[in-house]
Design a protein around this motif. Structure first.
Motif, short mmCIF file in Angstrom:
data_model
loop_
_atom_site.label_atom_id
_atom_site.label_comp_id
_atom_site.label_asym_id
_atom_site.label_seq_id
_atom_site.Cartn_x
_atom_site.Cartn_y
_atom_site.Cartn_z
N GLN A 35 75.13 13.44 47.28
CA GLN A 35 75.76 14.58 47.91
C GLN A 35 74.75 15.67 48.24
O GLN A 35 74.79 16.25 49.33
CB GLN A 35 76.84 15.16 47.00
CG GLN A 35 78.14 14.36 46.97
CD GLN A 35 79.18 15.06 46.12
OE1 GLN A 35 78.99 15.24 44.92
NE2 GLN A 35 80.28 15.43 46.72
N GLY A 36 73.85 15.93 47.32
CA GLY A 36 72.84 16.95 47.56
C GLY A 36 71.93 16.60 48.71
O GLY A 36 71.62 17.44 49.56
N ASN A 37 71.49 15.34 48.77
CA ASN A 37 70.62 14.89 49.86
C ASN A 37 71.32 15.03 51.21
O ASN A 37 70.74 15.51 52.20
CB ASN A 37 70.20 13.44 49.65
CG ASN A 37 69.18 13.27 48.54
OD1 ASN A 37 68.61 14.23 48.05
ND2 ASN A 37 68.95 12.03 48.14
N LEU A 38 72.58 14.58 51.29
CA LEU A 38 73.32 14.66 52.56
C LEU A 38 73.50 16.11 52.98
O LEU A 38 73.31 16.45 54.16
CB LEU A 38 74.68 13.97 52.42
CG LEU A 38 74.65 12.44 52.31
CD1 LEU A 38 76.02 11.91 51.93
CD2 LEU A 38 74.18 11.81 53.62
N ALA A 39 73.87 16.98 52.04
CA ALA A 39 74.07 18.39 52.37
C ALA A 39 72.79 19.03 52.88
O ALA A 39 72.81 19.80 53.85
CB ALA A 39 74.59 19.14 51.14
N ARG A 40 71.67 18.69 52.26
CA ARG A 40 70.40 19.29 52.67
C ARG A 40 69.99 18.82 54.07
O ARG A 40 69.55 19.62 54.89
CB ARG A 40 69.30 18.96 51.65
CG ARG A 40 68.00 19.71 51.90
CD ARG A 40 66.97 19.46 50.82
NE ARG A 40 66.56 18.05 50.78
CZ ARG A 40 66.94 17.18 49.85
NH1 ARG A 40 67.74 17.55 48.88
NH2 ARG A 40 66.54 15.93 49.89
N VAL A 41 70.13 17.53 54.33
CA VAL A 41 69.76 17.01 55.67
C VAL A 41 70.65 17.62 56.74
O VAL A 41 70.18 18.03 57.81
CB VAL A 41 69.85 15.47 55.70
CG1 VAL A 41 69.66 14.96 57.12
CG2 VAL A 41 68.80 14.86 54.78
N VAL A 180 72.15 21.72 42.93
CA VAL A 180 70.69 21.76 42.71
C VAL A 180 69.99 20.82 43.67
O VAL A 180 68.98 21.18 44.30
CB VAL A 180 70.36 21.39 41.25
CG1 VAL A 180 68.86 21.13 41.07
CG2 VAL A 180 70.82 22.50 40.31
N HIS A 181 70.50 19.59 43.83
CA HIS A 181 69.85 18.63 44.72
C HIS A 181 70.03 18.99 46.19
O HIS A 181 69.25 18.57 47.04
CB HIS A 181 70.34 17.22 44.43
CG HIS A 181 69.78 16.65 43.17
ND1 HIS A 181 68.45 16.28 43.06
CD2 HIS A 181 70.34 16.42 41.95
CE1 HIS A 181 68.22 15.82 41.83
NE2 HIS A 181 69.34 15.92 41.14
N SER A 182 71.07 19.77 46.49
CA SER A 182 71.23 20.27 47.85
C SER A 182 70.25 21.39 48.14
O SER A 182 69.81 21.58 49.28
CB SER A 182 72.66 20.78 48.04
OG SER A 182 72.82 21.42 49.28
N PHE A 183 69.87 22.13 47.11
CA PHE A 183 69.02 23.31 47.28
C PHE A 183 67.59 22.95 47.68
O PHE A 183 66.97 23.62 48.51
CB PHE A 183 69.02 24.11 45.96
CG PHE A 183 68.03 25.23 45.93
CD1 PHE A 183 68.25 26.39 46.66
CD2 PHE A 183 66.88 25.13 45.16
CE1 PHE A 183 67.33 27.42 46.64
CE2 PHE A 183 65.96 26.16 45.13
CZ PHE A 183 66.18 27.31 45.87
N ALA A 184 67.02 21.90 47.09
CA ALA A 184 65.61 21.58 47.36
C ALA A 184 65.38 20.09 47.16
O ALA A 184 66.16 19.42 46.48
CB ALA A 184 64.70 22.38 46.43
N ASP A 185 64.30 19.57 47.75
CA ASP A 185 64.00 18.15 47.58
C ASP A 185 63.37 17.91 46.21
O ASP A 185 63.07 18.85 45.47
CB ASP A 185 63.11 17.63 48.71
CG ASP A 185 61.75 18.33 48.77
OD1 ASP A 185 61.21 18.71 47.71
OD2 ASP A 185 61.22 18.47 49.88
N LEU A 226 79.65 23.23 48.33
CA LEU A 226 78.20 23.21 48.49
C LEU A 226 77.70 24.29 49.44
O LEU A 226 76.53 24.59 49.49
CB LEU A 226 77.74 21.83 48.98
CG LEU A 226 77.84 20.71 47.93
CD1 LEU A 226 77.49 19.39 48.58
CD2 LEU A 226 76.93 20.98 46.75
N LYS A 227 78.63 24.91 50.20
CA LYS A 227 78.20 25.99 51.08
C LYS A 227 77.59 27.14 50.31
O LYS A 227 76.85 27.96 50.86
CB LYS A 227 79.37 26.48 51.93
CG LYS A 227 80.50 27.13 51.11
CD LYS A 227 81.65 27.50 52.02
CE LYS A 227 82.81 28.10 51.22
NZ LYS A 227 83.94 28.45 52.09
#
Length: 230
Positions: A35-41, A180-185, A226-227
């Motif tokens: 989820q974090g990876n998808l949100a960040r991309v 956290v995983h959405s915030f940074a790689d 996640l917003k």
């Protein structure tokens, strides 16, 4: 330009559901990372209103884990994801770069699966170290496992002197873990945000944790907030 290698999809494996995953689903750590990876991309490579980017994250995540599994290649990923995102008015920020943007989404999914850990990650109820709600927790590796080899040779500043270990973890609810995983790689998390204190010093994560603190504790389920993790 060096081409990127996309790992094969996990589908059609005996004992797994139609999506290619075990009937019980993925481990909480893997779901949070995906989820974090998808949100960040989506945030970095696509445009759209915040609420729609959030909805897009959830739709792509559920498409993978509950419906069709991991796309076998970038062409398949784009064919599946583009109609869903277009319906939400979520479009590549640079149309000339659209293929790379969809490739980045697929890489985010595969990265989460590649870093799935063997140990059981859903722990008993206790207070999340970020939002302080009492609910089932997951282990967040403060130095992501995918970066251990890198940091063995190049420890973060002050890490070796303080006697810290690469295996250190924080106990987070799945919602905060995803944020956290959405915030940074993974590399940035290990280099600059490798303590709960460092994470909570980031305004976006502090706001997210405060928001979660006011929510009713849930026994699982997917996060739709996640917003706040920007």
């Amino acid at each position: 330009e060096k081409s990127r290698v996309i790992r094969p999809a996990r589908a059609g494996v005996p004992g797994m559901g139609d999506s290619g995953f075990p009937p019980g689903g993925l481990k909480p750590h893997t779901e949070a990372l995906m989820q974090g990876n998808l949100a960040r991309v989506l945030r970095e490579r696509f445009t759209g209103e915040d609420a729609l980017l959030e909805a897009a994250t959830e739709m792509l995540f559920l498409d993978v884990i509950e419906d069709f599994g991991v796309p076998k290649d970038v062409t398949t990923a784009r064919a599946r994801y583009e109609p869903m995102l277009s319906d939400l008015d979520v479009l590549p920020a640079d149309e000339d770069d659209a293929a790379d943007a969809y490739e980045a989404l697929l890489e985010g999914v595969n990265d989460a699966l590649a870093n799935e850990i063997d140990e059981e990650e859903l722990l008993g109820d206790d207070a999340c170290e970020m939002c302080e709600r009492v609910m089932p927790l997951t282990r967040h590796h403060l130095i992501p496992r995918s970066e251990w080899k890198f940091f063995e040779k190049r420890p973060p500043a002050g890490f070796a002197e303080s006697g810290r270990s690469l295996q250190e973890t924080a106990l987070l609810c799945r919602q905060c873990h995803s944020a956290v995983h959405s915030f940074a790689d993974e590399r940035a998390l290990g280099e600059r945000y490798n303590t709960v204190e460092a994470l909570m010093q980031q305004e976006s994560l502090a706001k997210f944790a405060a928001f979660q603190n006011k929510q009713r504790a849930r026994k699982g389920g997917h996060v739709n907030a996640l917003k706040y993790a920007r």
